[in-house]
Design a protein around this motif. Structure first.
Motif, PDB file in Angstrom:
ATOM      1  N   ARG A  16       0.853  -1.190   0.000  1.00 45.02           N
ATOM      2  CA  ARG A  16       0.000   0.000   0.000  1.00 45.02           C
ATOM      3  C   ARG A  16       0.888   1.239   0.000  1.00 45.02           C
ATOM      4  N   PRO A  17       0.351   2.393  -0.419  1.00 45.73           N
ATOM      5  CA  PRO A  17       1.148   3.621  -0.420  1.00 45.73           C
ATOM      6  C   PRO A  17       1.679   3.930   0.976  1.00 45.73           C
ATOM      7  N   GLY A  18       2.953   4.269   1.051  1.00 40.30           N
ATOM      8  CA  GLY A  18       3.575   4.602   2.317  1.00 40.30           C
ATOM      9  C   GLY A  18       4.025   3.410   3.129  1.00 40.30           C
ATOM     10  N   GLY A  19       3.761   2.196   2.652  1.00 38.73           N
ATOM     11  CA  GLY A  19       4.160   0.998   3.385  1.00 38.73           C
ATOM     12  C   GLY A  19       5.603   0.615   3.124  1.00 38.73           C
ATOM     13  N   ALA A  20       6.073  -0.338   3.907  1.00 38.78           N
ATOM     14  CA  ALA A  20       7.435  -0.845   3.742  1.00 38.78           C
ATOM     15  C   ALA A  20       7.516  -1.743   2.511  1.00 38.78           C
ATOM     16  N   SER A  21       8.667  -1.789   1.899  1.00 41.21           N
ATOM     17  CA  SER A  21       8.866  -2.655   0.736  1.00 41.21           C
ATOM     18  C   SER A  21       8.709  -4.119   1.137  1.00 41.21           C
TER      19      SER A  21
END
Length: 245
Positions: free
Chosen positions: A168-173
Motif C-alpha cells: 500500500r502507499p507509504g508501506g514498507a517494501s
C-alpha cells in the motif's frame, strides 16, 4: 489490502517436496497434513499439491503459485483480464473459498483467492517478480491491487533495474520487480523468498536434500543476502538471510 496470502507448491511429488522443505527451509508441517506454517504456532500459509494435469500438459514445471487475497474473485478476474491477463482454466470452488489462477499480461502465473482462513498479514520474507518490463509490471500491479513502487535500484549491467514495491502507499517494501526475464535462462515468474537465519547452512541442506543453488549468494540493498534455488522437483524458490553474518 491485497497481499500474497497463500503459497501453493504445485509439484510432481508432494510427499518428497514436503520432506525437502521441512528439512532444508524449516517449514512446519503437521503429521498427515498438506498445509505448512513458518512456525509451530503460526497460521497456515500454504500447501503442497499435485501439479495439475492441464498445467503439465502445457509444459509447466513444478512451481510455487502465490495467491493474492481479494474480496470478490469473479470481479478481480474480470479486472485483471481487462488489463491483459489470461485465465488458466475456470475459477475453482474449494472448501474455504474461490481460487482463480491466471497468467499476468507479461507471463507470470499467480492466483486470486477469497480463502477464508488465509492470513493476509503473514507473508514471506520477500517476493520477486522476474519479468521483461518492470515498469509496465509495476503499473499493472498498481492498477490491479494498489501495490505501490518504493525504492528503485540500478544493480549494474548484469542485473539491471530493480523496482521495489509495497502492498500500500507509504508501506514498507515487501518485494521487487526486475527485468531478469530478459535473460534467456530465466522465465517470467514470481520468486518467493523464505527467511533463514544462516544462509550458508541452509544452502548446504538444500544441496544435501537433492536441490540445487544458482550461482553464489548475492548481497541485497539493506545488507542481507539471498540465494536462488530449485527443489528436487525443479520448483524455483529463494532463501533470504536478512542480517549480514
Amino acid at each position: 489490502m491485497h497481499t500474497f496470502c497463500w503459497y501453493e507448491l504445485r509439484t510432481t511429488d508432494p510427499a518428497a517436496a514436503r520432506a525437502f522443505y521441512v528439512d532444508a527451509v524449516g517449514l512446519v508441517v503437521a503429521a498427515a497434513d498438506a498445509c505448512w506454517r513458518l512456525r509451530p504456532d503460526g497460521p497456515e500459509l500454504g500447501e503442497f499439491a499435485v501439479l495439475p494435469a492441464q498445467a503439465a500438459a502445457r509444459g509447466a514445471p513444478a512451481h510455487w503459485l502465490g495467491h493474492v487475497a481479494v474480496a470478490d474473485v469473479p470481479a478481480a478476474v474480470q479486472r485483471f483480464v481487462a488489463l491483459g491477463a489470461s485465465p488458466l482454466g475456470p475459477t475453482q470452488t474449494r472448501p474455504d473459498g474461490l481460487v482463480a489462477p491466471l497468467r499476468d499480461p507479461l507471463g507470470a502465473v499467480l492466483a486470486v483467492t477469497s480463502r477464508t482462513h488465509a492470513s493476509p498479514t503473514a507473508t514471506l520474507a520477500w517476493c520477486d517478480l522476474h519479468t521483461r518490463d518492470p515498469a509496465q509490471a509495476s503499473s499493472i500491479y498498481h492498477s490491479m491491487f494498489g501495490w505501490s513502487p518504493t525504492q528503485r535500484h540500478d544493480l549494474g549491467p548484469a542485473l539491471g533495474a530493480y523496482q521495489e514495491f509495497a502492498w500500500r502507499p507509504g508501506g514498507a517494501s515487501v518485494g521487487g520487480m526486475s527485468d531478469a526475464a530478459l535473460r534467456p535462462e530465466i522465465h517470467t515468474h514470481w520468486l518467493f523468498h523464505f527467511a533463514v537465519d544462516d544462509l550458508d547452512a541452509a544452502l548446504q541442506r538444500v544441496r544435501a536434500g537433492g536441490g540445487s543453488v544458482a550461482g553464489e549468494p548475492m548481497r541485497v540493498p539493506g545488507g542481507g543476502r539471498v540465494a536462488q534455488c530449485e527443489d528436487p522437483q525443479g520448483a524455483a524458490f529463494a532463501l533470504h538471510e536478512a542480517v549480514s553474518r
